[in-house]
Write a protein that holds these residues in place. Structure first.
Motif, PDB file in Angstrom:
ATOM      1  N   PRO A 196       0.731  -1.433  -0.389  1.00  0.00           N
ATOM      2  CA  PRO A 196       0.010  -0.115   0.558  1.00  0.00           C
ATOM      3  C   PRO A 196       0.859   1.604  -0.168  1.00  0.00           C
ATOM      4  O   PRO A 196       2.410   1.054   0.936  1.00  0.00           O
ATOM      5  N   HIS A 197       0.346   2.259  -0.648  1.00  0.00           N
ATOM      6  CA  HIS A 197       1.371   3.353  -1.045  1.00  0.00           C
ATOM      7  C   HIS A 197       1.105   4.251   0.790  1.00  0.00           C
ATOM      8  O   HIS A 197      -0.557   3.910   1.569  1.00  0.00           O
ATOM      9  N   ARG A 198       2.205   5.286   0.942  1.00  0.00           N
ATOM     10  CA  ARG A 198       2.239   5.681   2.034  1.00  0.00           C
ATOM     11  C   ARG A 198       0.931   6.903   1.809  1.00  0.00           C
ATOM     12  O   ARG A 198       2.009   7.845   0.939  1.00  0.00           O
ATOM     13  N   LYS A 199       0.393   7.080   2.669  1.00  0.00           N
ATOM     14  CA  LYS A 199      -0.363   8.239   2.138  1.00  0.00           C
ATOM     15  C   LYS A 199      -0.008   9.924   3.308  1.00  0.00           C
ATOM     16  O   LYS A 199       0.193  10.749   2.693  1.00  0.00           O
ATOM     17  N   PHE A 200       0.344   9.218   4.106  1.00  0.00           N
ATOM     18  CA  PHE A 200       1.055  10.708   5.207  1.00  0.00           C
ATOM     19  C   PHE A 200       2.252  10.363   5.061  1.00  0.00           C
ATOM     20  O   PHE A 200       2.943   9.220   5.982  1.00  0.00           O
ATOM     21  N   LYS A 201       3.208  11.196   4.793  1.00  0.00           N
ATOM     22  CA  LYS A 201       5.415  11.622   4.656  1.00  0.00           C
ATOM     23  C   LYS A 201       5.851  12.047   5.817  1.00  0.00           C
ATOM     24  O   LYS A 201       6.282  12.010   6.529  1.00  0.00           O
ATOM     25  N   LYS A 202       4.794  13.159   6.503  1.00  0.00           N
ATOM     26  CA  LYS A 202       5.383  13.820   7.793  1.00  0.00           C
ATOM     27  C   LYS A 202       4.082  13.899   8.918  1.00  0.00           C
ATOM     28  O   LYS A 202       2.583  13.902   8.533  1.00  0.00           O
ATOM     29  N   SER A 258      -1.047   8.025  14.615  1.00  0.00           N
ATOM     30  CA  SER A 258      -0.160   6.423  15.346  1.00  0.00           C
ATOM     31  C   SER A 258      -1.495   5.443  14.656  1.00  0.00           C
ATOM     32  O   SER A 258      -0.857   5.136  14.424  1.00  0.00           O
ATOM     33  N   TRP A 259      -2.868   6.251  14.512  1.00  0.00           N
ATOM     34  CA  TRP A 259      -3.878   4.790  14.129  1.00  0.00           C
ATOM     35  C   TRP A 259      -3.026   4.491  12.773  1.00  0.00           C
ATOM     36  O   TRP A 259      -3.178   2.945  12.260  1.00  0.00           O
ATOM     37  N   TYR A 260      -2.690   5.054  12.148  1.00  0.00           N
ATOM     38  CA  TYR A 260      -2.338   4.683  10.219  1.00  0.00           C
ATOM     39  C   TYR A 260      -0.749   4.182  10.303  1.00  0.00           C
ATOM     40  O   TYR A 260      -0.816   3.514   9.485  1.00  0.00           O
ATOM     41  N   GLU A 261      -0.391   4.845  11.099  1.00  0.00           N
ATOM     42  CA  GLU A 261       1.393   3.554  11.079  1.00  0.00           C
ATOM     43  C   GLU A 261       0.907   2.702  11.941  1.00  0.00           C
ATOM     44  O   GLU A 261       1.812   2.017  10.937  1.00  0.00           O
TER      45      GLU A 261
END
Length: 301
Positions: free
Chosen positions: A223-229, A233-236
Motif C-alpha cells: 500500500p502507498h503511504r498517504k502521510f509522509k510526515k 498513530s492509528w495510520y502508522e
C-alpha cells in the motif's frame, strides 16, 4: 560426479536430462559435420575423448559450483578448450528446455506462464534479482549501464516468477543492472499480457508500483503511504500491518531466488556477460525440474 552434492540434481533427473538433451546435442553435432565440405566421410577421424554424458556433467558442475574450466579439464583428463567448447554446446540446450511444472508440462515464455497461472486459478509472485558481473573495459560506451542503482555494483538483472509455493516458473533474459524492475517488466510485455489474459493475481514489491493501474488491479503491490510526515498513530499501525501482510504473502519468491543463487554461477559471474541469459534460464530449468521431481516423489509416498 553424479552425486546430488556435486550437481544439485538427483541421479533420476540427470538420467532424464541425458535421455532428453543427448539426442539434441547429437543432432546438432551431425548437422555441423554435414554442413561443410569434407574430404573424408562423416564419422572418420579422431573420436571424442569427452562423451556427451561427461559434457553434461561438466556443464552441471560449472553451473552449480562455478568450477573453472581449468579444474574441470584436469578432472576429465582433457584440454581446457575442450571443456569450454563442451559447455558452450550444452548450456544453450539446457536454457531452451524451459521450466518444468509437471512431468509433461514446460513453460518457456512469459505468456505461457500467465496462461498456466490463469488456467489453474493460481497466484503468481514476481521480483527482480541482480547478478554481479565483470565491469566493461575502459572506453566502452556502455560501461556505466551495468551499474546497479541499488547495490552500486556492476550487475545484470533478471525477473523471476514463482508460484505461491516458491517453485520457479520463469526467469527472463537479463538486462543491465541500471534497468528498473518495472521497466524490465514492461519491456517483457507483462502489463499487456495481464490486461489481455485471464484474471489472476500477481504479487510484487514496491518496485512495481504503478503496474496495478495498468493491469486492472492484477498486480498487487504494498500500500502507498498517504502521510509522509506527522502521520496519526492509528495510520502508522495500520500501514505497518498491511505492509507485513503483503510481505508475508510474497516471501516465497525470495525463497525461490535463494534456491537459484545456490547455483554459484548466479552468485557472481566472472565470464562473458553475453552468456548470462543462457546461464540464468538453464539454471531455472534445472532447478524447476528437480523441484518437480521432489514434489512427484512426495505425492507417490
Amino acid at each position: 560426479m553424479a552425486e546430488y552434492r556435486v550437481t544439485g540434481l538427483s541421479p533420476e533427473v540427470i538420467g532424464e536430462l541425458i535421455a532428453e538433451v543427448g539426442p539434441l546435442w547429437h543432432e546438432r553435432h551431425q548437422a555441423r559435420l554435414t554442413a561443410r565440405r569434407r574430404q573424408r566421410a562423416v564419422g572418420a577421424g579422431a573420436k571424442h575423448k569427452l562423451v556427451f554424458v561427461d559434457r553434461l556433467l561438466a556443464t552441471l558442475v560449472n553451473l552449480r559450483h562455478g568450477t573453472t574450466h581449468d579444474v574441470l579439464a584436469c578432472w576429465f583428463g582433457v584440454d581446457r578448450s575442450t571443456i569450454t567448447r563442451a559447455i558452450g554446446e550444452v548450456r544453450p540446450l539446457l536454457a531452451q528446455r524451459g521450466c518444468t511444472v509437471a512431468p509433461a508440462v514446460r513453460l518457456r515464455t512469459l505468456a505461457e506462464v500467465i496462461e498456466h497461472l490463469g488456467t489453474g486459478g493460481q497466484t503468481g509472485i514476481i521480483d527482480g534479482t541482480e547478478i554481479r558481473v565483470r565491469r566493461p573495459a575502459a572506453g566502452r560506451k556502455d560501461r556505466d549501464t551495468f551499474i546497479s542503482g541499488k547495490t552500486k555494483q556492476n550487475a545484470v538483472k533478471t525477473m523471476v516468477v514463482t508460484d505461491v509455493e516458491g517453485r520457479v516458473l520463469f526467469c527472463s533474459p537479463v538486462r543491465p543492472g541500471s534497468c528498473a524492475d518495472i521497466t524490465q517488466a514492461r519491456q517483457l510485455g507483462l502489463a499487456q499480457l495481464l490486461a489481455d489474459g485471464p484474471f489472476l493475481e500477481i504479487l510484487a514489491d514496491a518496485g512495481y508500483q504503478g503496474m496495478g493501474a495498468q493491469t486492472g488491479g492484477r498486480v498487487v503491490t504494498p500500500p502507498h503511504r498517504k502521510f509522509k510526515k506527522n502521520a496519526p498513530s492509528w495510520y502508522e499501525e495500520r500501514h505497518e500491518q498491511q505492509r507485513k501482510a503483503h510481505s508475508s504473502r510474497r516471501i516465497r519468491v525470495e525463497h525461490g531466488i535463494a534456491h537459484l543463487k545456490n547455483w554459484r554461477a548466479l552468485a557472481r559471474h566472472l565470464g562473458r556477460r553475453e552468456h548470462m541469459s543462457d546461464i540464468v534460464q538453464a539454471v531455472a530449468g534445472l532447478l524447476s525440474h528437480q523441484q518437480t521431481a521432489v514434489l512427484a516423489r512426495g505425492h507417490r509416498a
